[in-house]
Design an enzyme around this catalytic site. Structure first.
Site, mmCIF file in Angstrom:
data_model
loop_
_atom_site.group_PDB
_atom_site.id
_atom_site.type_symbol
_atom_site.label_atom_id
_atom_site.label_comp_id
_atom_site.label_asym_id
_atom_site.label_seq_id
_atom_site.Cartn_x
_atom_site.Cartn_y
_atom_site.Cartn_z
ATOM 1 N N SER A 15 66.865 44.967 75.239
ATOM 2 C CA SER A 15 67.137 44.064 74.092
ATOM 3 C C SER A 15 66.544 42.738 73.889
ATOM 4 O O SER A 15 65.292 42.930 74.596
ATOM 5 C CB SER A 15 68.956 42.780 74.083
ATOM 6 O OG SER A 15 69.688 44.211 74.830
ATOM 7 N N ASP A 36 67.931 47.410 82.885
ATOM 8 C CA ASP A 36 69.453 45.827 82.483
ATOM 9 C C ASP A 36 70.894 46.475 82.790
ATOM 10 O O ASP A 36 70.795 47.227 83.400
ATOM 11 C CB ASP A 36 69.252 46.224 80.756
ATOM 12 C CG ASP A 36 69.670 45.039 80.520
ATOM 13 O OD1 ASP A 36 70.588 44.586 80.480
ATOM 14 O OD2 ASP A 36 68.935 44.233 78.804
ATOM 15 N N ASP A 72 72.226 44.988 88.135
ATOM 16 C CA ASP A 72 73.292 43.654 87.643
ATOM 17 C C ASP A 72 71.840 42.880 88.743
ATOM 18 O O ASP A 72 71.584 42.562 89.534
ATOM 19 C CB ASP A 72 73.954 43.254 87.815
ATOM 20 C CG ASP A 72 74.798 41.573 88.003
ATOM 21 O OD1 ASP A 72 74.044 40.777 87.688
ATOM 22 O OD2 ASP A 72 75.878 41.638 87.854
ATOM 23 N N ASN A 99 63.152 38.551 82.970
ATOM 24 C CA ASN A 99 63.031 37.783 81.715
ATOM 25 C C ASN A 99 65.250 37.922 81.660
ATOM 26 O O ASN A 99 65.015 37.079 80.994
ATOM 27 C CB ASN A 99 62.708 39.501 80.533
ATOM 28 C CG ASN A 99 63.351 39.098 79.320
ATOM 29 O OD1 ASN A 99 62.598 38.538 78.818
ATOM 30 N ND2 ASN A 99 64.400 39.982 78.978
ATOM 31 N N TYR A 163 71.823 25.854 81.657
ATOM 32 C CA TYR A 163 70.559 26.578 81.545
ATOM 33 C C TYR A 163 69.415 25.483 81.389
ATOM 34 O O TYR A 163 68.017 25.704 81.870
ATOM 35 C CB TYR A 163 70.798 26.587 80.074
ATOM 36 C CG TYR A 163 69.840 27.214 79.421
ATOM 37 C CD1 TYR A 163 69.900 29.240 79.332
ATOM 38 C CD2 TYR A 163 68.385 26.959 78.690
ATOM 39 C CE1 TYR A 163 68.614 29.663 78.528
ATOM 40 C CE2 TYR A 163 67.680 27.535 78.135
ATOM 41 C CZ TYR A 163 67.937 29.199 78.176
ATOM 42 O OH TYR A 163 67.429 30.560 77.461
ATOM 43 N N LYS A 167 65.918 26.565 84.021
ATOM 44 C CA LYS A 167 64.842 27.401 84.008
ATOM 45 C C LYS A 167 63.263 26.119 83.903
ATOM 46 O O LYS A 167 62.158 26.018 84.519
ATOM 47 C CB LYS A 167 64.138 26.852 82.335
ATOM 48 C CG LYS A 167 65.723 27.542 81.112
ATOM 49 C CD LYS A 167 65.448 29.211 82.064
ATOM 50 C CE LYS A 167 66.088 30.728 80.785
ATOM 51 N NZ LYS A 167 65.453 31.483 81.266
HETATM 52 P P1 NAP Z 1 69.399 38.623 75.350
HETATM 53 O O1 NAP Z 1 69.086 38.805 73.283
HETATM 54 O O2 NAP Z 1 70.410 38.432 75.090
HETATM 55 O O3 NAP Z 1 68.845 40.038 76.011
HETATM 56 C C1 NAP Z 1 69.097 39.227 77.324
HETATM 57 C C2 NAP Z 1 69.546 41.118 78.012
HETATM 58 O O4 NAP Z 1 69.428 40.464 79.438
HETATM 59 C C3 NAP Z 1 70.246 41.575 77.684
HETATM 60 O O5 NAP Z 1 70.218 42.484 77.404
HETATM 61 C C4 NAP Z 1 71.025 41.436 78.964
HETATM 62 O O6 NAP Z 1 72.266 42.360 78.999
HETATM 63 C C5 NAP Z 1 70.521 41.435 79.968
HETATM 64 N N1 NAP Z 1 71.128 40.480 81.496
HETATM 65 C C6 NAP Z 1 72.075 39.567 80.916
HETATM 66 N N2 NAP Z 1 72.368 39.457 82.595
HETATM 67 C C7 NAP Z 1 71.465 40.240 83.213
HETATM 68 C C8 NAP Z 1 71.991 40.637 84.109
HETATM 69 N N3 NAP Z 1 72.945 39.952 84.982
HETATM 70 N N4 NAP Z 1 71.296 41.755 85.042
HETATM 71 C C9 NAP Z 1 70.585 42.474 84.012
HETATM 72 N N5 NAP Z 1 70.523 42.465 82.343
HETATM 73 C C10 NAP Z 1 70.843 40.875 82.059
HETATM 74 O O7 NAP Z 1 68.802 37.538 75.162
HETATM 75 P P2 NAP Z 1 66.274 37.236 74.786
HETATM 76 O O8 NAP Z 1 67.001 36.113 73.733
HETATM 77 O O9 NAP Z 1 66.267 37.985 74.597
HETATM 78 O O10 NAP Z 1 66.445 36.365 76.184
HETATM 79 C C11 NAP Z 1 65.388 36.920 77.475
HETATM 80 C C12 NAP Z 1 64.730 35.307 78.316
HETATM 81 O O11 NAP Z 1 64.175 34.753 76.501
HETATM 82 C C13 NAP Z 1 66.074 34.510 78.665
HETATM 83 O O12 NAP Z 1 65.969 34.764 79.780
HETATM 84 C C14 NAP Z 1 66.190 33.594 77.606
HETATM 85 O O13 NAP Z 1 66.910 32.412 78.492
HETATM 86 C C15 NAP Z 1 64.525 33.233 77.598
HETATM 87 N N6 NAP Z 1 64.307 32.126 76.707
HETATM 88 C C16 NAP Z 1 65.295 32.936 74.908
HETATM 89 C C17 NAP Z 1 64.275 31.921 74.052
HETATM 90 C C18 NAP Z 1 64.862 32.825 72.329
HETATM 91 O O14 NAP Z 1 65.086 31.867 71.795
HETATM 92 N N7 NAP Z 1 65.859 34.497 72.298
HETATM 93 C C19 NAP Z 1 63.896 31.066 73.958
HETATM 94 C C20 NAP Z 1 63.525 30.458 74.976
HETATM 95 C C21 NAP Z 1 63.713 31.340 76.287
HETATM 96 P P3 NAP Z 1 73.977 42.363 78.197
HETATM 97 O O15 NAP Z 1 73.764 42.352 76.695
HETATM 98 O O16 NAP Z 1 74.592 43.259 77.964
HETATM 99 O O17 NAP Z 1 74.272 40.962 78.379
#
Ligand code: NAP
Length: 257
Positions: A15, A36, A72, A99, A163, A167
């Protein structure tokens, strides 16, 4: 192609940002292992509401090779298995993108200790695990790129205790690992995204999203591919002399004092 025949693991790549990174890597010729919890992409309340195609299918539609390994990242045995399966399938490992990340909102007074532990396990401890099992293969491949996805919250609060803390820690972990592996030509860098349109934003209210929009200097929010392009750069030969660095990719979110 900047990553022709490179072998990469991207965690959390079913995702959001991880998927965006995996697809940009595939366009550049990499073989991508999608790690994932589940293969199906997450559908968000605001973003990716209709997404159905698994990332590996999307990779194959681009003419590249992919492999899904259910993982995981908080579990030592599963991270070891992820690395082993990658090398068994593709014969080597050269790029790791940490990620996968989660955010549990709350305050120090209200948050259960278990939630603190869970966020730190996924956002920080997992990076130690992937390093532990991947670094021997990066050394053997004579090409190594580790990229951690942190956040603009490395620099300030407002996202809840675990969080922001996790980070900030990721940024310094990358510097430390960079010192360990630099002599072998392996780089370790961090990307700090601003607001990116993904399902992680489900916990936000529409008013909070509007506030983020006001703060983002560029006329649109970020997309997963924006982080994907930055990751391609850091994973490529172009970035061979960059290590221990953090690249903010935020559309200007933290540009103002
Ligand atoms: P997301 O849309 O929630 O996608 C995260 C993915 O990681 C999901 O597929 C989730 O699976 C998976 N995941 C969660 N826990 C896991 C685990 N224990 N083992 C393996 N996979 C796992 O989040 P995103 O926005 O793409 O975020 C990705 C990264 O970017 C994160 O580190 C986040 O902190 C960082 N980030 C995001 C933003 C933003 O604005 N989006 C901004 C700054 C930083 P499930 O769906 O099954 O939970």
């Amino acid at each position: 192609m900047k990553l022709k025949d490179r072998v990469a693991i991207v965690t959390g790549a079913s995702s959001g940002i991880g998927r965006g990174i995996a697809l940009e890597f595939a366009k550049e010729g990499a073989k991508v292992v999608v790690a994932d919890l589940q293969e199906k992409p997450k559908r968000g309340k605001y973003y990716d509401r209709d997404l159905a195609t698994p990332t590996v299918t999307a990779i194959e539609e681009l003419g590249a090779e992919g492999l899904f390994v259910q993982t995981d990242v908080a579990r030592e045995d599963e991270v070891r298995n992820l690395v082993d399966r990658t090398v068994a399938r593709f014969g080597k490992l050269e790029i790791v993108v940490n990620n996968a990340g989660i955010n549990v909102p709350g305050t120090s007074e209200t948050m259960p200790v278990a939630d603190w532990d869970r966020v730190l396990s996924v956002n920080l401890r997992a990076l130690f695990l992937t390093s532990k099992f991947a670094i021997p293969h990066l050394r053997a491949a004579h090409y190594g790129r580790m990229i951690h996805i942190a956040s603009v919250h490395f620099r300030g609060g407002s996202s809840g205790p675990p969080y922001a803390a996790s980070k900030a820690a990721v940024v310094n972990l990358a510097r430390d690992t960079a010192l360990e592996v630099g002599r072998d030509g392996i780089t370790v860098n961090v990307i700090c995204p601003g607001f990116i349109e993904t399902p992680i934003q489900d916990y936000m209210t529409p008013a909070e999203i509007e506030a983020a929009r006001q703060r983002t200097v560029m006329p649109r929010f970020g997309l997963p591919r924006d982080i994907g392009r930055a990751a391609v750069f850091l994973a490529s030969d172009d970035a061979e002399w960059i290590t221990g660095a953090s690249l903010v990719v935020d559309g200007g979110y933290i540009a103002a004092i």
